[in-house]
Design a protein around this motif. Sequence first.
Motif, short mmCIF file in Angstrom:
data_model
loop_
_atom_site.label_atom_id
_atom_site.label_comp_id
_atom_site.label_asym_id
_atom_site.label_seq_id
_atom_site.Cartn_x
_atom_site.Cartn_y
_atom_site.Cartn_z
N SER A 153 5.33 5.96 0.00
CA SER A 153 5.01 7.38 -0.26
C SER A 153 6.30 8.23 -0.23
O SER A 153 6.46 9.14 -1.03
CB SER A 153 4.00 7.91 0.74
OG SER A 153 4.47 7.72 2.06
N GLN B 204 0.83 -1.22 0.00
CA GLN B 204 0.00 0.00 0.00
C GLN B 204 0.86 1.27 0.00
O GLN B 204 1.88 1.33 0.67
CB GLN B 204 -0.88 0.02 1.25
CG GLN B 204 -1.97 -1.04 1.22
CD GLN B 204 -2.91 -0.86 2.40
OE1 GLN B 204 -3.23 0.26 2.80
NE2 GLN B 204 -3.34 -1.97 2.98
N ARG B 205 0.34 2.26 -0.75
CA ARG B 205 1.07 3.54 -0.79
C ARG B 205 0.47 4.56 0.17
O ARG B 205 1.15 5.46 0.63
CB ARG B 205 0.95 4.15 -2.18
CG ARG B 205 1.91 3.58 -3.18
CD ARG B 205 1.72 4.38 -4.46
NE ARG B 205 2.33 3.68 -5.56
CZ ARG B 205 1.93 3.77 -6.81
NH1 ARG B 205 0.88 4.51 -7.12
NH2 ARG B 205 2.56 3.12 -7.75
N THR B 206 -0.82 4.47 0.35
CA THR B 206 -1.49 5.45 1.22
C THR B 206 -2.40 4.73 2.20
O THR B 206 -2.72 3.56 2.01
CB THR B 206 -2.33 6.45 0.38
OG1 THR B 206 -3.23 5.68 -0.44
CG2 THR B 206 -1.47 7.33 -0.49
N GLY B 207 -2.76 5.45 3.26
CA GLY B 207 -3.60 4.87 4.30
C GLY B 207 -2.79 4.57 5.54
O GLY B 207 -1.55 4.58 5.51
N ALA C 268 -0.08 1.84 5.27
CA ALA C 268 0.83 1.85 4.10
C ALA C 268 2.29 1.88 4.53
O ALA C 268 2.67 2.61 5.46
CB ALA C 268 0.52 3.06 3.24
N GLN D 274 -2.45 12.45 -3.08
CA GLN D 274 -2.60 11.55 -1.92
C GLN D 274 -1.23 11.11 -1.41
O GLN D 274 -0.97 11.05 -0.20
CB GLN D 274 -3.43 10.34 -2.29
CG GLN D 274 -4.92 10.60 -2.23
CD GLN D 274 -5.71 9.36 -2.60
OE1 GLN D 274 -5.26 8.25 -2.36
NE2 GLN D 274 -6.87 9.57 -3.20
N ILE D 275 -0.36 10.77 -2.35
CA ILE D 275 1.00 10.35 -1.95
C ILE D 275 1.72 11.50 -1.24
O ILE D 275 2.33 11.34 -0.19
CB ILE D 275 1.81 9.87 -3.19
CG1 ILE D 275 1.27 8.53 -3.66
CG2 ILE D 275 3.30 9.78 -2.86
CD1 ILE D 275 1.85 8.03 -4.96
N ARG D 276 1.59 12.69 -1.83
CA ARG D 276 2.25 13.87 -1.22
C ARG D 276 1.75 14.08 0.20
O ARG D 276 2.52 14.34 1.12
CB ARG D 276 1.96 15.13 -2.05
CG ARG D 276 2.75 15.18 -3.34
CD ARG D 276 2.37 16.43 -4.14
NE ARG D 276 3.08 16.47 -5.40
CZ ARG D 276 2.51 16.69 -6.59
NH1 ARG D 276 1.21 16.87 -6.69
NH2 ARG D 276 3.25 16.72 -7.67
N SER D 277 0.44 13.97 0.38
CA SER D 277 -0.05 14.27 1.73
C SER D 277 0.26 13.14 2.70
O SER D 277 0.53 13.36 3.88
CB SER D 277 -1.52 14.69 1.72
OG SER D 277 -2.35 13.60 1.88
N GLN D 278 0.31 11.88 2.19
CA GLN D 278 0.73 10.75 3.04
C GLN D 278 2.17 10.97 3.53
O GLN D 278 2.48 10.83 4.71
CB GLN D 278 0.65 9.45 2.23
CG GLN D 278 1.18 8.22 2.94
CD GLN D 278 0.10 7.50 3.75
OE1 GLN D 278 -1.09 7.75 3.59
NE2 GLN D 278 0.52 6.61 4.65
N ASP E 107 7.54 10.80 -3.11
CA ASP E 107 7.65 12.18 -2.64
C ASP E 107 9.08 12.70 -2.81
O ASP E 107 9.30 13.86 -3.16
CB ASP E 107 7.22 12.24 -1.16
CG ASP E 107 7.09 13.65 -0.68
OD1 ASP E 107 6.26 14.40 -1.24
OD2 ASP E 107 7.81 14.04 0.27
#
Length: 509
Positions: free
Chosen positions: A461, A450-453, A456, A497-501, A465
């Motif tokens: 991420s 997983q990349r986000t959540g 993850a 989403q990746i940036r904010s994760q 990033d």
Amino acid sequence: MTRKNLIPIFGDQLSPNISSLDQKKPDDCIILMAELDEETSYVRHHKAKIAYILSAMRHYARALQDRGWSVEYVKLNDPENSGSFTGEIARAIERHDIGAIRVTEPGEWRVMAMIENWEEKFGTPVTICPDSRFLATHQDFDDWAEGKKQLRMEFFYREMRRKTMLLLDDKGKPEGGKWNYDSDNRKPAKGSERTPQPIRFLADDVTGEVLDLVGRRFSHHPGSLEHFHFAVTHEEAMRQKRHFLDEVLPRFGDYQDAMLTGEPFLWHSILSPYINSGLLDPLDLCREVEGKYREGKVPLNAAEGFIRQIIGWREYIRGIYWREGPDYVERNFLNADRPLPDFYYTGETDILCLSEAIGQTLDFAYAHHIQRLMITGNFALIAGIDPQAVHRWYLEVYADAYEWVELPNTLGMSLFADGGIIASKPYASSGNYINKMSDYCQHCRYDVKQRTGDDACPFNSLYWDFLDRNQNKLQDNNRLAMPYRIWDKMDLDARNQIRSQAKSFLDAL
Ligand code: FAD
Ligand code: DLZ
Ligand code: SF4
């Protein structure tokens, strides 16, 4: 009476044939060895690293005395100890009639700067002897590097193969037809296999006294003394070497890049502290490795892989250190400035690959290359940690760490802070690589897919990033064309989403 030569021997010069003693006779010389505040405290070295160096120094001094040399040995807790190399030279000159100082060149710029002052300060001629434990002199390396656009290790390594004739056939061609079997050094390890363990050497009285001293005096330094296992004499280091050649080397090639939970050593040699401080000679070791291959006891990918690390990487890294100069330490191509997270000093993190690599580092002052590069180094790179802080950490925590070898590996190879002198692209990776080469992810609370959540894997991420944050500096690197294409093709939502994760993870670090 003739005036004597004063020969200071430093803690990483414990070779029986150190060049400062060449052509000298015991009667004409006073050897000076000193345990110093300046050296034990210029960074907060791991307790086991200090204990190893001091015990090896004390044993070496005894061995020299047994061979008839006059050795003045200054212990750390000697009340007269001035705390520095220069201070101890001054005191020795007061005690003896010294006509000249001879010293083997030191391993770092800091100490070289001190030595360069001695002639004027003491009014005594100072001879700095080249360190004959290396194959390439500084001049040899500069001659090789001159006029080259890129200083790639592979081509330097071939020069060293030719120079030593290691693994060449009688026509001067590489054994097996290829110079490099790197692609055969990447098998992931299977948890079911029994791994050889390094010999645990029992502490004698000398080591016991040192362990006691270090435990009391350096209690604020990182790491533990509980697992202290080092060889501290030439004979013991030879035993560890034999163990490596007979039991470990045959699988070294296959599993060079593998990682396993609860297995700090795998099929690595664990010889770097002994090679770097002089208890083992690197070229002799390579000749023995070649011998094992020629006897049919080890496969070519093991022998070549090992020899490449020593006459290739180790020599090349040293060449870069001296060629780039004392300001190499200040390079920060990617302007990384985040502080080093505390867990580098405690191992307390739920990121399992990091807690494994850091935990064993604090226990044994050891992690193998792929852990240093692809776990602790990769994390520091993609999280944008300040290279100076990362450099200090590596210099502190590993028993084999001296600036000449640690700095280019950390700043250049691992953090790309030199802008690509050593590495042709940053060694940045997502969890995918770690999952391929280890079993860590199977035991980790994070999900490597997983990349986000919330679950993850942080490496995922952070990896994207990192590329995003550094796009203006890295996008022209051909070797990153593919990941940048993938990033650019991702829809904006996924990228955000990746940036904010990554941002929430880094803010919470
Ligand atoms: P093995 O895997 O058995 O390798 C055999 C030998 O090859 C080593 O003993 C070492 O002498 C030599 N070698 C292998 N790779 C390198 C390399 N990149 N540079 C120099 N020598 C190499 N090595 C140090 O000796 N001191 C350091 O302070 C150090 N810092 C490092 C920091 C980072 C960020 C990285 C990525 C690597 C660093 N290395 C350092 C290189 C390497 O990780 C260690 O030499 C190796 O892990 C030592 O364990 P070993 O003896 O079991 O090695
Ligand atoms: C690393 C180290 C430590 C911890 N202590 C000593 C010491 O007390 N005396 C000594 O001579 N050398 C020590 N060393 C190794 C030196 O730092 C190293 O030899 C110099 O930096 C030269 O490269
Ligand atoms: Fe490391 Fe991610 Fe694997 Fe966990 S899942 S061990 S954080 S790579």
